[in-house]
Design a protein around this motif. Structure first.
Motif, mmCIF file in Angstrom:
data_model
loop_
_atom_site.group_PDB
_atom_site.id
_atom_site.type_symbol
_atom_site.label_atom_id
_atom_site.label_comp_id
_atom_site.label_asym_id
_atom_site.label_seq_id
_atom_site.Cartn_x
_atom_site.Cartn_y
_atom_site.Cartn_z
ATOM 1 N N GLY A 1 -5.698 40.842 -9.138
ATOM 2 C CA GLY A 1 -6.285 40.954 -7.791
ATOM 3 C C GLY A 1 -5.751 42.257 -7.290
ATOM 4 N N GLY A 2 -4.436 42.667 -7.845
ATOM 5 C CA GLY A 2 -4.133 44.002 -7.543
ATOM 6 C C GLY A 2 -4.608 44.953 -8.413
ATOM 7 N N LEU A 3 -4.957 44.895 -9.510
ATOM 8 C CA LEU A 3 -5.560 45.733 -10.573
ATOM 9 C C LEU A 3 -7.249 46.087 -9.756
ATOM 10 C CD1 LEU A 3 -5.743 47.319 -13.180
ATOM 11 C CD2 LEU A 3 -6.865 45.448 -14.186
ATOM 12 N N ALA A 4 -7.480 45.015 -9.098
ATOM 13 C CA ALA A 4 -9.026 45.085 -8.504
ATOM 14 C C ALA A 4 -9.086 46.248 -7.421
ATOM 15 C CB ALA A 4 -9.256 43.856 -7.889
ATOM 16 N N THR A 5 -7.936 46.690 -6.867
ATOM 17 C CA THR A 5 -7.922 47.492 -5.967
ATOM 18 C C THR A 5 -8.377 49.018 -6.528
ATOM 19 O OG1 THR A 5 -5.631 48.162 -6.190
ATOM 20 C CG2 THR A 5 -6.315 46.416 -4.713
ATOM 21 N N LEU A 6 -8.459 49.288 -8.148
ATOM 22 C CA LEU A 6 -9.103 50.342 -8.436
ATOM 23 C C LEU A 6 -10.485 50.376 -8.665
ATOM 24 C CD1 LEU A 6 -6.767 50.671 -11.348
ATOM 25 C CD2 LEU A 6 -6.532 51.915 -9.317
ATOM 26 N N ASP A 7 -11.091 49.089 -8.205
ATOM 27 C CA ASP A 7 -12.298 49.103 -8.120
ATOM 28 C C ASP A 7 -12.845 49.686 -6.505
ATOM 29 O OD1 ASP A 7 -15.246 48.330 -7.505
ATOM 30 O OD2 ASP A 7 -14.987 46.114 -8.224
ATOM 31 N N PRO A 8 -13.791 50.764 -6.676
ATOM 32 C CA PRO A 8 -14.060 51.523 -5.227
ATOM 33 C C PRO A 8 -14.759 50.613 -4.257
ATOM 34 C CG PRO A 8 -14.783 52.750 -7.419
ATOM 35 C CD PRO A 8 -14.276 51.486 -7.933
ATOM 36 N N VAL A 9 -15.657 49.597 -4.896
ATOM 37 C CA VAL A 9 -15.920 48.466 -3.914
ATOM 38 C C VAL A 9 -14.962 47.469 -3.327
ATOM 39 C CG1 VAL A 9 -17.647 46.581 -3.793
ATOM 40 C CG2 VAL A 9 -18.319 48.468 -5.140
ATOM 41 N N VAL A 10 -14.197 47.153 -3.878
ATOM 42 C CA VAL A 10 -13.077 46.519 -3.394
ATOM 43 C C VAL A 10 -12.178 47.291 -2.617
ATOM 44 C CG1 VAL A 10 -11.055 45.029 -4.204
ATOM 45 C CG2 VAL A 10 -13.067 44.975 -5.446
ATOM 46 N N ALA A 11 -11.797 48.404 -3.122
ATOM 47 C CA ALA A 11 -10.950 49.156 -2.261
ATOM 48 C C ALA A 11 -11.426 49.733 -0.837
ATOM 49 C CB ALA A 11 -10.612 50.424 -3.086
ATOM 50 N N TRP B 1 5.006 46.296 -6.066
ATOM 51 C CA TRP B 1 3.936 46.375 -5.099
ATOM 52 C C TRP B 1 4.370 46.109 -3.730
ATOM 53 C CZ3 TRP B 1 -0.691 42.195 -5.065
ATOM 54 C CH2 TRP B 1 -1.599 42.853 -4.028
ATOM 55 N N ILE B 2 5.408 45.084 -3.609
ATOM 56 C CA ILE B 2 5.770 44.525 -2.475
ATOM 57 C C ILE B 2 6.606 46.002 -1.702
ATOM 58 C CG2 ILE B 2 7.460 43.075 -1.175
ATOM 59 C CD1 ILE B 2 6.843 40.759 -3.219
ATOM 60 N N PHE B 3 7.515 46.688 -2.544
ATOM 61 C CA PHE B 3 7.981 47.708 -1.933
ATOM 62 C C PHE B 3 7.453 48.891 -1.763
ATOM 63 C CE2 PHE B 3 11.470 44.699 -2.965
ATOM 64 C CZ PHE B 3 12.320 44.686 -2.032
ATOM 65 N N GLY B 4 6.101 49.046 -1.995
ATOM 66 C CA GLY B 4 5.261 50.000 -1.667
ATOM 67 C C GLY B 4 4.534 50.811 -2.799
ATOM 68 N N SER B 5 4.533 50.578 -4.097
ATOM 69 C CA SER B 5 3.942 51.091 -4.800
ATOM 70 C C SER B 5 2.506 50.647 -4.771
ATOM 71 C CB SER B 5 4.500 50.791 -6.159
ATOM 72 O OG SER B 5 4.150 49.717 -6.708
ATOM 73 N N ASN B 6 1.618 51.737 -5.391
ATOM 74 C CA ASN B 6 0.163 51.624 -5.596
ATOM 75 C C ASN B 6 -0.093 50.321 -6.221
ATOM 76 O OD1 ASN B 6 -2.685 52.113 -6.773
ATOM 77 N ND2 ASN B 6 -2.623 53.644 -5.012
ATOM 78 N N PRO B 7 -0.768 49.401 -5.930
ATOM 79 C CA PRO B 7 -0.855 48.138 -6.631
ATOM 80 C C PRO B 7 -1.997 48.290 -7.779
ATOM 81 C CG PRO B 7 -2.452 48.070 -4.552
ATOM 82 C CD PRO B 7 -1.416 49.163 -4.467
ATOM 83 N N GLY B 8 -3.044 49.153 -7.730
ATOM 84 C CA GLY B 8 -3.953 49.624 -8.980
ATOM 85 C C GLY B 8 -3.004 49.985 -9.900
ATOM 86 N N TYR B 9 -2.594 51.050 -9.643
ATOM 87 C CA TYR B 9 -2.087 51.791 -10.896
ATOM 88 C C TYR B 9 -0.892 50.974 -11.276
ATOM 89 C CZ TYR B 9 -5.122 55.687 -9.866
ATOM 90 O OH TYR B 9 -6.260 56.276 -9.566
ATOM 91 N N THR B 10 -0.084 50.415 -10.474
ATOM 92 C CA THR B 10 1.167 49.513 -10.922
ATOM 93 C C THR B 10 0.670 48.411 -11.897
ATOM 94 O OG1 THR B 10 2.397 49.735 -8.778
ATOM 95 C CG2 THR B 10 2.934 48.079 -10.181
ATOM 96 N N PHE B 11 -0.441 47.551 -11.571
ATOM 97 C CA PHE B 11 -0.803 46.589 -12.341
ATOM 98 C C PHE B 11 -1.664 47.323 -13.692
ATOM 99 C CE2 PHE B 11 -0.155 44.273 -8.554
ATOM 100 C CZ PHE B 11 0.791 43.519 -8.844
ATOM 101 N N LEU B 12 -2.308 48.510 -13.393
ATOM 102 C CA LEU B 12 -2.972 49.096 -14.652
ATOM 103 C C LEU B 12 -1.759 49.280 -15.750
ATOM 104 C CD1 LEU B 12 -5.341 50.214 -16.262
ATOM 105 C CD2 LEU B 12 -4.866 52.419 -14.877
#
Length: 326
Positions: free
Chosen positions: A14-24, A151-162
């Motif tokens: 779900g965090g990786l999905a934020t890299l999807d422009p439609v989701v983001a 992610w909780i402490f502020g990192s970008n979810p998309g790139y963190t999970f990628l």
């Protein structure tokens, strides 16, 4: 994998999905996708409820039809059909897409366990079990927890999970290489091995070993690439005797035989009954083989009671059979 690992994998997807422009670009779509990936990462294991019936039904069916090719297609459609009416502003296509990825990832990672899945149904009912990753791998689980905390402490979810998924690919490749090396070492130790079955444990360099040759079974372990053989059993085909033929009609023994590729058997003649026992050789623990199927028959070869599952002492087995008899 275990339930906890599937949950954190769903969150990671779900965090990786934020890299999807439609989701983001759509908070509604992002929320619905997060729910869908968590649900999708769990739903194939809905067949766990079969354990409420009995072990035979559970062993025969768990990770069967719910992990099959038709299920991988149908589960995302069901998830989307349930979630979309709640989030009508969400993008339907991308909601389905991420649901599909969650379900597919669940089935895909389960293939790497020693238990495996029937992922190729309906084309074949063969169990696909690569035996590379333990059902609970503390390294995989810990990496997910660390990424979620980042992610909780502020990192970008998309790139963190990628980054997490790239590291996981490397970890899986390392495990594949390690398993291959263990098999090479086993065949050096037992050159006439016809099949080597490895079961990973929670420790990275510790593997359970079951080896078949034309006439024997060997049971041992690999630790730090050192092969140690504990037991050797003469490989005796199941004879076509009246007692064994009658026992194999039992649902618990039938389920055991559908699941276990490496086993030995024994028949004991008690005072007024026969005991038929089949013992899976893959799961030796502290000198004991806990996964068994046991059938008791009277002298007329009628089944009195039976059991299949995990038993770690003879006293517990006796109590279990007494309960089933009464």
């Amino acid at each position: 994998m275990d339930t906890g690992t599937h949950i954190v994998m769903g969150i990671a997807l779900g965090g990786l999905a934020t890299l999807d422009p439609v989701v983001a670009s759509s908070p509604v779509t992002a929320t619905s996708v997060m729910i869908a990936t968590i649900v999708g990462s769990q739903i194939p294991d809905i067949d766990t409820v079969l354990k409420l019936r009995n072990n035979a039904v559970y062993i025969r069916n768990h990770r069967g039809v719910t992990h099959s090719i038709p299920a991988v297609i149908l589960w995302p459609l069901l998830i989307t059909a349930v979630i979309y009416p709640i989030f009508l502003e969400a993008n339907l296509l991308h909601l389905w897409l991420w649901s599909f990825l969650a379900v597919f990832l669940h089935v895909f990672v389960d293939i790497f366990n020693a238990y495996g899945t029937q992922a190729l149904r309906p084309f074949t009912n063969k169990w696909v079990a690569l035996g590379i990753i333990n059902t609970f791998d503390p390294i995989i689980f810990s990496m997910h927890i660390i990424a979620i905390l980042c992610w909780i402490f502020g990192s970008n979810p998309g790139y963190t999970f990628l980054t997490l998924f790239i590291v996981l690919i490397g970890y899986y490749l390392l495990r594949i290489f390690t398993q291959r090396q263990v098999k090479i070492n086993v065949k050096k130790k037992i050159p006439n091995a016809t099949e080597v079955i490895l079961s990973p444990t929670m420790r990275f360099n510790h593997w359970r070993i079951a080896v078949m040759t034309d006439d024997s079974f060997y049971v041992g372990r690999s630790h730090q690439h050192e092969i140690e053989i504990y037991d050797k059993f003469h490989r005796i085909p199941i004879p076509n005797t009246p007692v064994l033929a009658a026992a194999q009609k039992d649902k618990n023994l039938s389920a055991f035989l559908s699941f276990s590729p490496v086993f030995r058997w024994e028949v004991l003649e008690l005072d007024d009954q026969y005991q038929v026992r089949f013992i899976d050789l893959r799961y030796r623990s502290n000198g004991h083989y806990p996964f068994v199927a046991v059938v008791h028959l009277d002298l007329n070869l009628n089944i009195i009671t039976s059991y299949t599952g995990w038993i770690f002492s003879e006293d517990k087995l006796k109590k279990k059979l007494d309960i089933l008899t009464n």
